[in-house]
Design a protein around this motif. Sequence first.
Motif, mmCIF file in Angstrom:
data_model
loop_
_atom_site.group_PDB
_atom_site.id
_atom_site.type_symbol
_atom_site.label_atom_id
_atom_site.label_comp_id
_atom_site.label_asym_id
_atom_site.label_seq_id
_atom_site.Cartn_x
_atom_site.Cartn_y
_atom_site.Cartn_z
ATOM 1 N N VAL A 146 -0.558 67.655 51.242
ATOM 2 C CA VAL A 146 -0.951 68.804 52.079
ATOM 3 C C VAL A 146 0.144 69.106 53.092
ATOM 4 N N SER A 147 0.349 70.387 53.324
ATOM 5 C CA SER A 147 1.198 70.821 54.432
ATOM 6 C C SER A 147 0.509 72.047 55.029
ATOM 7 N N ALA A 148 -0.021 71.878 56.254
ATOM 8 C CA ALA A 148 -0.811 72.958 56.859
ATOM 9 C C ALA A 148 0.051 73.777 57.815
ATOM 10 N N GLY A 149 -0.570 74.773 58.436
ATOM 11 C CA GLY A 149 0.134 75.631 59.394
ATOM 12 C C GLY A 149 0.178 77.065 58.900
ATOM 13 N N GLU B 6 -7.925 76.999 68.216
ATOM 14 C CA GLU B 6 -8.109 75.553 68.028
ATOM 15 C C GLU B 6 -7.655 75.132 66.619
ATOM 16 N N ARG B 7 -8.054 75.917 65.636
ATOM 17 C CA ARG B 7 -7.697 75.612 64.242
ATOM 18 C C ARG B 7 -6.179 75.712 64.035
ATOM 19 N N ARG B 8 -5.573 76.744 64.634
ATOM 20 C CA ARG B 8 -4.124 76.944 64.491
ATOM 21 C C ARG B 8 -3.384 75.726 65.064
ATOM 22 N N GLY C 277 -11.930 78.918 51.769
ATOM 23 C CA GLY C 277 -10.531 79.031 52.184
ATOM 24 C C GLY C 277 -10.428 79.120 53.696
ATOM 25 N N MET C 278 -9.843 78.075 54.300
ATOM 26 C CA MET C 278 -9.731 78.056 55.761
ATOM 27 C C MET C 278 -8.342 78.521 56.198
ATOM 28 N N PRO C 279 -8.277 79.192 57.369
ATOM 29 C CA PRO C 279 -6.976 79.635 57.855
ATOM 30 C C PRO C 279 -6.049 78.440 58.092
ATOM 31 N N PHE C 280 -4.771 78.661 57.905
ATOM 32 C CA PHE C 280 -3.702 77.671 58.111
ATOM 33 C C PHE C 280 -3.680 76.604 57.015
ATOM 34 N N LEU D 116 -0.906 72.483 63.070
ATOM 35 C CA LEU D 116 0.555 72.513 63.179
ATOM 36 C C LEU D 116 1.236 71.202 62.774
ATOM 37 N N GLU D 117 0.568 70.082 63.081
ATOM 38 C CA GLU D 117 1.183 68.786 62.777
ATOM 39 C C GLU D 117 0.709 68.197 61.450
#
Length: 262
Positions: free
Chosen positions: A92-95, A251-253, A146-149, A257-258
């Motif tokens: 996984v790589s989020a953001g 909060e989700r954003r 589907g969640m943002p980020f 990020l990490e």
Amino acid sequence: MQLKGKKVLITGGSRGIGKCMITELVKHGVQDIAVIGRDKDSLKALREEFESVNFLFVRGDVGDINALREISSKVEDEWGSLDVLINNAGVVSAGPLDEQSDEDIYDQIAVNLTAVVVITKYCIPILKRSDDAAILNVSSGLGLIGMPFYSVYASTKAAVRQFSDAIRRELEPDHISVTCVYPAATDTDMMTTSKAQNMDTPEHVAEKSIDGLINKKLHVIFGGEERLQESKLNFESPEKLDAKIAESYDERREASLEHKSM
Ligand SMILES: NC(=O)c1ccc[n+]([C@@H]2O[C@H](COP(=O)([O-])OP(=O)(O)OC[C@H]3O[C@@H](n4cnc5c(N)ncnc54)[C@H](OP(=O)(O)O)[C@@H]3O)[C@@H](O)[C@H]2O)c1
């Protein structure tokens, strides 16, 4: 299905949910397990931890088509047939999408989706030689909603769900069952850089997943009633779920990020 004496190939069995699935398989009498993973020491540690198991190892990256060819050929050469394929390896790589590196986008799709499709293709002929064959695919709650980020990760996991439905229907005449599991946040290395709380244990997720495999369930969804209700809302009134998710946008954003495990 009865797992005793079955031959199982699992991707990413060296850590996390996959390793706990090996514990479950052994409890149910499995002795022949093939594993593909990138880290040599983790594979070696499996041999020490599970003394009763005859392991077949390929040290390799499931994003590399040659590694997928190697593990399926090895299974065919050594065993002649395969009873269970477990597609578990994942990254996984989020953001925000516009901040993701091109490499992380390509690699998430290669590991989480392309590898699942290609290794399944290679294994179908050997699964057909089993009297009682099954496939277990690991999707995610984010494959249902589907969640943002998490646009790339969620897309790969939604595709695993769709692939599971399509291939199950395609393999119906061959009586190969296909189970797709959708873990919620689970306390593994994958989540070390996330801010998730109240996570499931990998032992719990593995136990329920292998139970789903044995009982030939089509879908095993984690996250309880809340996840089921959200999933229903997502299908019937997506704009209502949009509004709910928007309440915690910042909060989700921030939390995304990490979050990276590649
Ligand atoms: N943890 C969660 O909250 C959660 C939630 C929903 C769904 N899932 C899904 O559950 C599955 C297992 O995740 P986990 O939480 O157990 O993760 P994990 O603890 O990070 O373990 C991942 C496993 O996959 C292997 N792997 C990763 N990339 C690979 C690659 N390119 N080639 C070969 N093997 C690779 C790893 O081995 P090496 O590093 O040695 O290669 C490791 O054995 C994944 O598909 C994940 O998307 C997890």
